[in-house]
Design a protein around this motif. Structure first.
Motif, short mmCIF file in Angstrom:
data_model
loop_
_atom_site.label_atom_id
_atom_site.label_comp_id
_atom_site.label_asym_id
_atom_site.label_seq_id
_atom_site.Cartn_x
_atom_site.Cartn_y
_atom_site.Cartn_z
N PHE A 197 22.15 -30.53 -64.89
CA PHE A 197 20.92 -30.67 -64.12
C PHE A 197 19.73 -30.07 -64.87
O PHE A 197 18.67 -30.68 -64.98
CB PHE A 197 21.07 -29.98 -62.76
CG PHE A 197 19.77 -29.85 -62.02
CD1 PHE A 197 19.25 -30.92 -61.31
CD2 PHE A 197 19.05 -28.66 -62.06
CE1 PHE A 197 18.03 -30.81 -60.64
CE2 PHE A 197 17.83 -28.55 -61.41
CZ PHE A 197 17.32 -29.63 -60.70
N GLU A 200 18.72 -32.15 -68.02
CA GLU A 200 18.17 -33.47 -67.77
C GLU A 200 16.94 -33.48 -66.88
O GLU A 200 16.05 -34.32 -67.04
CB GLU A 200 19.24 -34.38 -67.16
CG GLU A 200 20.42 -34.63 -68.09
CD GLU A 200 21.37 -35.68 -67.54
OE1 GLU A 200 21.03 -36.33 -66.53
OE2 GLU A 200 22.47 -35.84 -68.13
N LYS A 201 16.88 -32.55 -65.92
CA LYS A 201 15.81 -32.56 -64.93
C LYS A 201 14.74 -31.49 -65.16
O LYS A 201 13.60 -31.65 -64.72
CB LYS A 201 16.39 -32.43 -63.52
CG LYS A 201 17.38 -33.52 -63.16
CD LYS A 201 16.74 -34.90 -63.21
CE LYS A 201 17.72 -36.00 -62.83
NZ LYS A 201 17.11 -37.35 -62.88
N ALA A 234 14.79 -26.85 -56.82
CA ALA A 234 15.09 -28.18 -57.36
C ALA A 234 16.60 -28.44 -57.39
O ALA A 234 17.05 -29.55 -57.08
CB ALA A 234 14.50 -28.31 -58.76
N ALA A 238 18.73 -31.30 -55.38
CA ALA A 238 19.62 -32.22 -56.10
C ALA A 238 21.00 -32.24 -55.46
O ALA A 238 21.62 -33.30 -55.33
CB ALA A 238 19.71 -31.83 -57.57
N LEU A 244 22.52 -38.59 -56.66
CA LEU A 244 22.03 -37.88 -57.83
C LEU A 244 23.05 -36.86 -58.33
O LEU A 244 23.35 -36.81 -59.53
CB LEU A 244 20.71 -37.19 -57.51
CG LEU A 244 20.17 -36.25 -58.60
CD1 LEU A 244 19.93 -37.01 -59.89
CD2 LEU A 244 18.89 -35.57 -58.13
N LEU A 248 24.95 -36.71 -61.95
CA LEU A 248 24.86 -35.57 -62.86
C LEU A 248 26.25 -35.02 -63.17
O LEU A 248 26.56 -34.69 -64.33
CB LEU A 248 23.99 -34.48 -62.25
CG LEU A 248 22.50 -34.80 -62.10
CD1 LEU A 248 21.82 -33.73 -61.25
CD2 LEU A 248 21.84 -34.89 -63.47
#
Length: 255
Positions: A197, A200-201, A234, A238, A244, A248
């Motif tokens: 996570f 990538e985010k 965040a 997620a 999502l 992930l």
């Protein structure tokens, strides 16, 4: 302790099969259980939330555990979850004194002090309470703490903040998707998921937010308050997005 037995108990622990550990050790006559076996039995009881029983076993080998930081950590863990914060604080202080590098003992010491302060425990040093309460009374800290439940936030004396989760229930079904690969939903598996996570985010926080999980707990931390609070919000969002988080997790690497 027999090497083969130790290997089997370790395997069960890593797979969170704590009932098997308890049953196996209980089959061994009490007179034949050495210090290590008693501590492993008590640890397994802790992991099944049988804290009072665990404490009795820990106390039965108290003299041998006097200089063992793990003994102090594990009995402190039991006291903490029984809301006996005075005893927990003392135990974790001993664990940290014996092993100053034990980050988990330090984290639980802070958690115990924070919880004790909220409960009005007069045994906690006033200077520590004041410093912790200034952090915890920050409106944003309190707002984020509510939003990220069941994750917890721990404010440390050095200004850093940890995000923690006692694993086992929350989103456990996610990890079952790849159970055949060895994923169990333990703290290390959560760490692997969180790392994907983050990369990538929130790649701008990769070198700022760190992970320090263990078998029964996921932990992320940072000395950058804004960064860890942003990450906490965040990541929780997620986790609540099923599509999502499954996507992930498909790229998580087994630790």
């Amino acid at each position: 302790m027999d090497k083969e037995l130790m290997e089997q108990l370790t395997l069960w622990h890593n797979k969170s099969q704590h009932g098997k550990i308890i049953n196996k050790i209980m089959e061994i006559p009490e007179t034949d259980r050495d210090y290590d076996l008693v501590c492993l039995l008590a640890r397994a009881l802790n992991n099944q939330e049988k804290y009072n029983e665990a404490i009795q076993y820990f106390l039965s080998v108290q003299e041998q555990g006097e200089h063992d930081p793990l003994w102090h950590f594990r009995i402190g863990y039991a006291y903490y979850y029984l809301d006996q914060y005075k005893e927990a604080i003392f135990a974790f202080e001993q664990a940290v004194a014996l092993d100053p590098e034990d980050s988990h003992a330090k984290m639980f010491l802070e958690m115990s002090r924070n919880a004790g302060a909220r409960a009005g425990n007069e045994t906690i040093p006033t200077v520590n309470v004041e410093k912790e309460m200034r952090i915890e009374n920050d409106p944003r800290f309190l707002e984020v703490e509510e939003k990220v439940n069941p994750f917890g936030l721990v404010a440390h004396h050095d200004g850093s903040i940890s995000m923690t989760l006692e694993v086992g229930n929350y989103k456990h079904e996610i990890f079952q998707i790849r159970a055949e690969e060895g994923f169990e939903g333990n703290g290390y598996d959560w760490g692997s998921l969180a790392a994907v996570f983050l990369a990538e985010k929130m790649p701008h926080l990769v070198d700022i937010v760190k992970f320090d999980p263990e078998g029964s707990m996921f932990a992320a931390y940072s000395d950058n308050k804004d960064a860890i609070l942003s990450f906490a919000i965040a990541f929780k969002e997620a986790c609540e997005d099923d599509l999502l988080i499954r996507d992930l997790f498909s790229r998580a690497i087994l630790d």
